[in-house]
Design an enzyme around this catalytic site. Structure first.
Site, short mmCIF file in Angstrom:
data_model
loop_
_atom_site.label_atom_id
_atom_site.label_comp_id
_atom_site.label_asym_id
_atom_site.label_seq_id
_atom_site.Cartn_x
_atom_site.Cartn_y
_atom_site.Cartn_z
CG HIS A 26 4.33 13.54 1.50
ND1 HIS A 26 5.00 13.89 0.36
CD2 HIS A 26 4.32 12.20 1.54
CE1 HIS A 26 5.41 12.80 -0.26
NE2 HIS A 26 5.01 11.75 0.42
CG ASP B 272 14.46 10.64 -1.69
OD1 ASP B 272 14.32 9.56 -1.09
OD2 ASP B 272 13.60 11.09 -2.48
NE ARG C 192 13.28 2.95 -0.58
CZ ARG C 192 12.34 3.87 -0.31
NH1 ARG C 192 12.58 5.15 -0.48
NH2 ARG C 192 11.18 3.49 0.14
CB SER D 236 12.19 8.35 0.98
OG SER D 236 11.74 8.88 -0.23
CE LYS E 210 10.99 12.74 -1.19
NZ LYS E 210 10.73 11.64 -2.06
N1 URA Z 1 7.13 8.64 -1.50
C1 URA Z 1 8.42 9.02 -1.34
O1 URA Z 1 8.78 10.17 -1.59
N2 URA Z 1 9.30 8.10 -0.90
C2 URA Z 1 8.95 6.84 -0.61
O2 URA Z 1 9.80 6.08 -0.21
C3 URA Z 1 7.60 6.45 -0.79
C4 URA Z 1 6.70 7.37 -1.23
#
Ligand code: URA
Length: 435
Positions: free
Chosen positions: A82, A161, A168, A183, A187
């Site tokens: 990621h 999320d 947000r 967040s 995932k």
């Molecule tokens: N990417 C995400 O999935 N969440 C965040 O809060 C910031 C970047």
């Protein structure tokens, strides 16, 4: 639950119990807490922070707000990467098929562009016929058969999320280390991974502008990922200049294929190989980073990941003939224009933020949630810091919808470059390894 007193408690800096966190995530996901109250809590969290126990409870409650992917038992480890996002960051595209060829299973659930940063799903949408929205059963079946999938989160995965992120974005509470951690990790944990490598970017075009903020975010995510049972490591990488020489959705797909054919830019190659190498070490498939790099290089050189890319495209519905025809074209936007060096020089700066803003403004990104992306616009042939450019040679090329747009973009792109008579020393791409 009395959500108002929970907001007030956090506003006063009190610690929330795991059961309170689980309950408000359940209630919010079910639509029982209004957005204005949730936004108030997010702002209280932004200022007061969360401790480790609270961040863990939030991450796990968000993961469990929807389906968690369940894979059959298999000797191939489940891994993913990621990135916190940048300009020209297309690493996921060549990395997924490379990892599949290295004997991993890769359920890469990706996102769309945020702010000026590009999104993997938007890039993939530029491929004729390619489907990024797949049901959970199809994701699992493709991972088992092909070894990799790159797709979006289903409606049933981590719905908390999705809702919280939108709030947000609209309430100025994105840059909170604990909220970003929850967040991202909610995932990734919903993918049931054995190992995860995080590319935490810092610099003018990253969420984290300074290396020390990026380090703090990386440390928080690494500690929590490991605590939740996924072997997690992070690298801190520079996002002051774009990654590679191309930015913009289709142009990045093109450069990813070049990387898979070993003809891509060095920085992209380095990050793809190093991300794979870390995962080989984390899963104990290799004993050292040096040995793992060699394994990853040999695999890329074998040509198998390039074939795996086509296999993944076919599995996700792409029209391979149309894709190859598109790939053969030098450009697909209606108009291209080059920015030329006015004198022979060394490039001392290439500002990724300016390049990202230009691409967004000419249609390559979103100014509002409803914006329609133009996949063919972007910037390529980018000269990078430290490189020599002779008079009249190209500093970059813009792909635009018409000549007026291209000329305006070129005037702005000019301000992204600083030049010098002497070669400057450039900083490394990968600065630190955390974990
Ligand atoms: N990417 C995400 O999935 N969440 C965040 O809060 C910031 C970047």
């Amino acid at each position: 639950m009395n959500f108002l007193s929970l907001i007030e408690n956090k506003r006063e800096g009190k610690i929330l119990a795991p059961e309170q966190i689980q309950e408000f995530i359940r209630e919010f996901t079910a639509g029982k807490i209004p957005d204005y109250q949730m936004a108030a809590l997010l702002m209280a969290i932004y200022f007061r922070g969360l401790n480790t126990a609270e961040t863990t409870a939030l991450t796990l409650a968000m993961r469990d707000s929807g389906d968690v992917l369940k894979f059959p038992k298999d000797k191939r480890p489940l891994v993913d990467k990621h990135s916190t996002g940048g300009i020209g960051d297309k690493v996921s595209l060549p990395l997924a098929p490379l990892l599949a060829c290295l004997g991993f299973r890769v359920p890469m659930i990706s996102g769309r562009g945020l702010g000026i940063t590009g999104g993997t799903l938007d890039k993939l949408d530029s491929i004729p016929g390619f489907k990024t929205l797949l049901p959970a059963q199809k994701i699992i079946a493709q991972v088992q058969k092909v070894g990799c999938v790159i797709c979006g989160q289903t409606d049933k995965m981590v719905p908390a999320d999705k809702k919280i992120y939108a709030l947000r974005d609209a309430s100025g509470t994105v840059p909170s280390i604990q909220l970003i951690t929850a967040s991202i990790l909610s995932k990734k944990l919903a993918e049931s991974l054995d190992a995860l490598i995080l590319d935490v970017k810092f610099g003018c075009a990253a969420f984290m502008q300074t290396k020390s903020d990026a380090r703090e975010l990386a440390k928080t995510m690494v500690a929590l990922g490991n605590k939740c049972g996924t072997n997690t490591r992070a690298i801190l990488t520079d996002m002051n200049a774009p990654l590679g020489r191309a930015a913009g959705n289709w142009l990045e797909v093109k450069e990813s294929v070049e990387c898979l054919e070993n003809k891509g830019p060095n920085d992209l190659h380095e990050l793809v190989i190093d991300s794979a190498a870390h995962l080989l070490v984390q899963t104990k498939k290799s004993k050292s980073l040096a040995a793992a790099r060699k394994v990853a290089e040999d695999c890329l050189n074998s040509g198998a990941p390039r074939k795996k890319w086509d296999e993944m495209l076919i599995a996700q519905g792409a029209d391979l003939k149309a894709f190859n025809q598109k790939l053969a074209r030098d450009f697909t936007a209606p108009f291209v224009l080059e920015l030329k060096a006015e004198k022979s020089c060394y490039v001392s700066k290439c500002d990724a933020r300016i390049i990202g803003e230009v691409i967004r403004d000419i249609g390559g990104g979103r100014l509002t949630k409803e914006s329609q992306i133009n996949f063919d616009v972007g910037v390529d042939k980018i000269a990078k810091p430290g490189e020599r450019v002779e008079k009249s040679e190209t500093l970059c090329r813009v792909h635009a919808t018409d000549s007026t747009q291209a000329k305006t973009a070129i005037a702005r792109l000019k301000t992204a470059f600083e030049i010098s008579a002497r070669k400057i020393s450039t900083s490394p791409l990968i600065h630190e390894i955390i974990g």
